[in-house]
Design an enzyme around this catalytic site. Structure first.
Site, PDB file in Angstrom:
ATOM      1  N   ASP A  11      30.885 -10.769 -10.518  1.00 56.38           N
ATOM      2  CA  ASP A  11      31.033  -9.470 -10.393  1.00 56.38           C
ATOM      3  C   ASP A  11      29.682  -8.547 -11.099  1.00 56.38           C
ATOM      4  O   ASP A  11      29.798  -7.857 -11.860  1.00 56.38           O
ATOM      5  CB  ASP A  11      32.132  -8.799 -10.923  1.00 56.38           C
ATOM      6  CG  ASP A  11      32.383  -8.938 -12.224  1.00 56.38           C
ATOM      7  OD1 ASP A  11      31.828  -9.667 -13.054  1.00 56.38           O
ATOM      8  OD2 ASP A  11      33.427  -8.247 -13.006  1.00 56.38           O
ATOM      9  N   HIS A 247      29.018 -13.036 -23.320  1.00 54.23           N
ATOM     10  CA  HIS A 247      30.066 -13.186 -22.373  1.00 54.23           C
ATOM     11  C   HIS A 247      29.921 -14.154 -21.147  1.00 54.23           C
ATOM     12  O   HIS A 247      29.917 -15.539 -21.523  1.00 54.23           O
ATOM     13  CB  HIS A 247      30.307 -11.797 -21.495  1.00 54.23           C
ATOM     14  CG  HIS A 247      31.236 -11.085 -22.664  1.00 54.23           C
ATOM     15  ND1 HIS A 247      32.231 -11.146 -23.330  1.00 54.23           N
ATOM     16  CD2 HIS A 247      30.949  -9.477 -22.698  1.00 54.23           C
ATOM     17  CE1 HIS A 247      32.639 -10.291 -24.067  1.00 54.23           C
ATOM     18  NE2 HIS A 247      31.655  -9.166 -23.743  1.00 54.23           N
TER      19      HIS A 247
HETATM   20  O1  RIB Z   1      35.347  -9.281 -20.626  1.00 56.78           O
HETATM   21  C1  RIB Z   1      33.998  -9.592 -20.467  1.00 56.78           C
HETATM   22  C2  RIB Z   1      33.911 -10.026 -18.976  1.00 56.78           C
HETATM   23  O2  RIB Z   1      34.282  -8.389 -18.303  1.00 56.78           O
HETATM   24  C3  RIB Z   1      32.426 -10.118 -18.631  1.00 56.78           C
HETATM   25  O3  RIB Z   1      32.922 -11.049 -17.264  1.00 56.78           O
HETATM   26  C4  RIB Z   1      32.144  -8.875 -18.029  1.00 56.78           C
HETATM   27  O4  RIB Z   1      30.970  -9.109 -16.996  1.00 56.78           O
HETATM   28  C5  RIB Z   1      32.979  -8.147 -17.561  1.00 56.78           C
HETATM   29  O5  RIB Z   1      33.493  -8.448 -16.084  1.00 56.78           O
HETATM   30 CA    CA Z   2      31.544 -10.645 -15.340  1.00 55.73          CA
END
Ligand code: RIB
Ligand code: CA
Length: 323
Positions: A11, A247
């Protein structure tokens, strides 16, 4: 060794952009395609971001299949434009791609790819798990046809990032996350317990801008808004310099070097209602509880500690070497 075939369900999202750049740059990975989902932005924007990122990362032969525009059951949550910017990429005005998404929709693309390369594909899901749940509904045999499912989402011992208990991707579609984790596939969760420990500081991101060519420059520019968001939160006072959590790229690091991570295993559920909605819960002791919710479920692996410095070096060195 033959590069590992991967599909990233994403996303984009600034940290998604970092993960996509990492996937394109690493010689051990063969990025078959991206599938998109609502989350950091609406799915149409996620799809156009995926296409334009691939173009900017010299990977315009990689196809993009658009997926879910909303969660399976709950009402959609607002998109976090205060984290990733209005455009999802830190408001950097990257030009639109001239390419189009595939006609095939994301869940079908995942199932179709798994049938074309049985047992070979690692699906890396770094957004809400709606497309993965939809693919599973289309083909309940999917888990046996994938090499592995690696999920960025959830938090076990670490506080959440969208509530004290919930991580953003799992709160984005808790019903999908709960369905996906109830299934017996080789699934590993790379959640906040490790991704909050892998911080990319401005000095790291500056290295990308200085040494990783045009890709590094895009990531540096995109990260300005994201780092500013982190600087505005309470957590910033604990950081030695401005920075952001890695992340999504951490899920790719797990695929490449799983020995850098320590895991616990157990039947895992995601809370789908009430004050704890989105929370990941694991029966890691294998107890028989009074409540049946964790009974007779397969064990999922969840990362709980990480060699953060080595993951960070893997990410930075890969992008610099590819420039
Ligand atoms: O919590 C981190 C996640 O949430 C990652 O995938 C970031 O892109 C958001 O979508
Ligand atoms: Ca993400």
């Amino acid at each position: 060794m033959k590069p590992r075939k991967i599909i990233i369900d994403t996303d984009p999202g600034v940290d998604d952009a970092m993960a996509i750049a990492f996937a394109v740059a690493h010689p051990g990975l063969d990025l078959l395609g991206l599938t998109t989902v609502f989350g950091n932005v609406a799915v149409q924007l996620a799809t156009s971001n995926a296409l334009k990122l691939l173009d900017n990362f010299n990977a315009s032969s990689v196809p993009v299949a658009a997926g879910a525009s909303r969660p399976l059951v709950q009402d959609p949550l607002p998109h976090p434009d205060f984290v990733h910017g209005q455009d999802g990429l830190g408001n950097i005005d990257l030009p639109d791609s001239e390419r189009q998404q595939l006609e095939m929709e994301a869940a079908h693309y995942i199932v179709d790819s798994a049938n074309r390369f049985p047992g070979e594909i690692t699906l890396i899901a770094v957004g809400p798990l709606t497309n993965v749940a939809a693919a599973l509904a289309l083909d309940p045999e999917l888990p046996g046809k994938l090499d592995q499912l690696v999920i960025m989402g959830g938090a076990l011992d670490e506080p959440g990032n969208v509530s004290p208990l919930a991580e953003a991707n799992f709160l984005g579609d808790p019903h999908a996350a709960d369905r996906v984790l109830a299934v017996d596939w080789p699934a590993v969760v790379v959640g906040l317990d490790v991704t909050h420990k892998i911080m990319l500081y401005d000095s790291d991101l500056k290295q990308l801008s200085d040494k990783a060519g045009a890709v590094g420059e895009v990531l540096w520019r995109a990260s300005r808004f994201y780092v500013n968001y982190y600087s505005s939160t309470g957590a910033a006072s604990e950081l030695p310099e401005p920075g952001c959590a890695m992340h999504d790229a951490a899920a790719l690091a797990y695929v490449l070097e799983p020995e850098l991570f320590e895991l616990v295993h157990g039947a895992t559920r995601v809370v789908t209602e009430g004050i704890a909605i989105g929370q990941m819960t694991m029966n890691r002791k294998g107890y028989t509880y009074l409540l049946p919710h964790w009974q007779d479920l397969p064990a999922t692996g969840c990362c709980v500690s990480v060699d953060a410095e080595r993951v960070k070096s893997l990410f930075l060195d890969t992008l610099i070497a590819a420039a």
